[in-house]
Design an enzyme around this catalytic site. Structure first.
Site, PDB file in Angstrom:
ATOM      1  N   LYS A 226      -9.336   2.288  -1.790  1.00 15.41           N
ATOM      2  CA  LYS A 226      -9.565   1.603  -0.507  1.00 15.41           C
ATOM      3  C   LYS A 226     -10.948   1.927   0.056  1.00 15.41           C
ATOM      4  O   LYS A 226     -11.294   3.110   0.243  1.00 15.41           O
ATOM      5  CB  LYS A 226      -8.464   2.006   0.469  1.00 15.41           C
ATOM      6  CG  LYS A 226      -8.455   1.232   1.784  1.00 15.41           C
ATOM      7  CD  LYS A 226      -7.219   1.635   2.594  1.00 15.41           C
ATOM      8  CE  LYS A 226      -7.069   0.866   3.880  1.00 15.41           C
ATOM      9  NZ  LYS A 226      -5.824   1.234   4.593  1.00 15.41           N
TER      10      LYS A 226
ATOM     11  N   CYS B  37      -4.992  -3.365   2.710  1.00 17.35           N
ATOM     12  CA  CYS B  37      -4.707  -3.344   4.148  1.00 17.35           C
ATOM     13  C   CYS B  37      -5.930  -3.548   5.029  1.00 17.35           C
ATOM     14  O   CYS B  37      -6.472  -4.637   5.094  1.00 17.35           O
ATOM     15  CB  CYS B  37      -3.948  -2.068   4.493  1.00 17.35           C
ATOM     16  SG  CYS B  37      -2.988  -2.259   6.016  1.00 17.35           S
TER      17      CYS B  37
ATOM     18  N   VAL C 299      -0.094  -1.935  10.703  1.00 14.04           N
ATOM     19  CA  VAL C 299       0.525  -1.602  11.981  1.00 14.04           C
ATOM     20  C   VAL C 299       0.095  -2.594  13.058  1.00 14.04           C
ATOM     21  O   VAL C 299       0.723  -2.695  14.102  1.00 14.04           O
ATOM     22  CB  VAL C 299       0.196  -0.156  12.416  1.00 14.04           C
ATOM     23  CG1 VAL C 299       0.953   0.834  11.558  1.00 14.04           C
ATOM     24  CG2 VAL C 299      -1.295   0.140  12.359  1.00 14.04           C
TER      25      VAL C 299
ATOM     26  N   GLU D 132       0.850  -1.196   0.000  1.00 14.91           N
ATOM     27  CA  GLU D 132       0.000   0.000   0.000  1.00 14.91           C
ATOM     28  C   GLU D 132       0.890   1.252   0.000  1.00 14.91           C
ATOM     29  O   GLU D 132       1.950   1.254   0.623  1.00 14.91           O
ATOM     30  CB  GLU D 132      -0.833  -0.058   1.303  1.00 14.91           C
ATOM     31  CG  GLU D 132      -1.721   1.126   1.599  1.00 14.91           C
ATOM     32  CD  GLU D 132      -2.389   0.984   2.982  1.00 14.91           C
ATOM     33  OE1 GLU D 132      -1.934   0.149   3.808  1.00 14.91           O
ATOM     34  OE2 GLU D 132      -3.365   1.700   3.229  1.00 14.91           O
TER      35      GLU D 132
END
Ligand code: ACM
Length: 242
Positions: A87, A120, A147, A17
């Site tokens: 997205k 993601c 993350v 990404e």
């Protein structure tokens, strides 16, 4: 990144990404300053690399469309077909910088194999992979800047593969970005997962690198696992109350 792509003998190449810019923007002006349209330099490069390398490529970038920004992925096929996925599920501060994706989850077919794209945080929603699988994706390309710890999303992606009997490929980045006192660390562990949930290849958490797996895409076509059961035709949407 271009060197990685050039030295990768594969039919489908996936990079993370927002791979040209990094993720942890100081403000929307900074995100806008690195954005490009579908005719921008990065999209143009990916189009020419796809043709040169005879490979499908999926790559994330900041897309500008008028005065809106999107967290997008360009997908290019060697025959020149290209498309952009924006997205759908925005994560954290992305909600400040980006507009929500306004196009359906896409499925593309190349050399007789169909693959879908999500980005993601779309992983958190079983609907994302389910939608792609029901639309015929045999593989889901999943460019990421995750993350969350790999111990959380890794097993979930194995589940997404099993519950849809498809291959999933998470291309996640490594490294840390700082902004004043704040920082964000990305935990690598890119992962290629088979329809039975087994991990065919993975990286570690900190080393920049690439993984390649040879797969038999036909394995994702058969949705039955016994003479009694087929995970798609056994579905009972009429009983799934909202
Ligand atoms: C993310 O969606 N990049 C966490």
């Amino acid at each position: 990144m271009e060197e990685y792509l050039r030295n990768c003998d594969a039919d489908l190449l996936i990079v993370p990404e927002l791979c040209t810019t990094g993720y942890f923007f100081h403000d929307t002006e900074q995100a806008a300053s690195v954005a490009e349209t579908e005719d921008g330099p990065f999209c143009t490069l990916i189009r020419s690399l796809s043709k040169e390398l005879d490979a499908a490529i999926v790559a994330g970038f900041v897309e500008r469309d008028g005065d809106r920004l999107f967290n997008s992925c360009i997908t290019v096929l060697p025959d020149g077909m290209w498309d952009i996925y924006r997205k759908i599920h925005l994560f954290a501060e992305e909600k400040i910088h980006f507009s929500e994706g306004d196009r359906p989850f896409p499925v593309y077919c190349y050399n007789g194999v169909c693959f879908g794209v999500m980005i993601c945080y779309d992983w958190r929603f079983p609907e994302s992979v389910r939608t792609l699988a029901l639309k015929g994706a045999q593989i889901v390309a999943h460019p990421s800047n995750l993350v969350a710890p790999p111990s959380m999303w890794g097993p979930v992606m194995q589940t997404r593969s099993v519950e849809n009997k498809i291959f999933t490929i998470t291309a996640n980045r490594t490294g840390t970005e700082t902004r004043g006192e704040e920082s964000l660390t990305f935990h690598g562990k890119s992962q290629i997962t088979a329809p039975n949930g087994s991990i065919l290849a993975s990286t570690d958490e900190t080393t920049e690198g690439r993984i390649i797996a040879e797969i038999d895409p036909e394995k994702s076509l058969k949705k039955s696992f016994s003479k009694w059961n087929d995970i798609f035709s056994d579905r009972r949407p009429d009983m799934y109350e909202l």
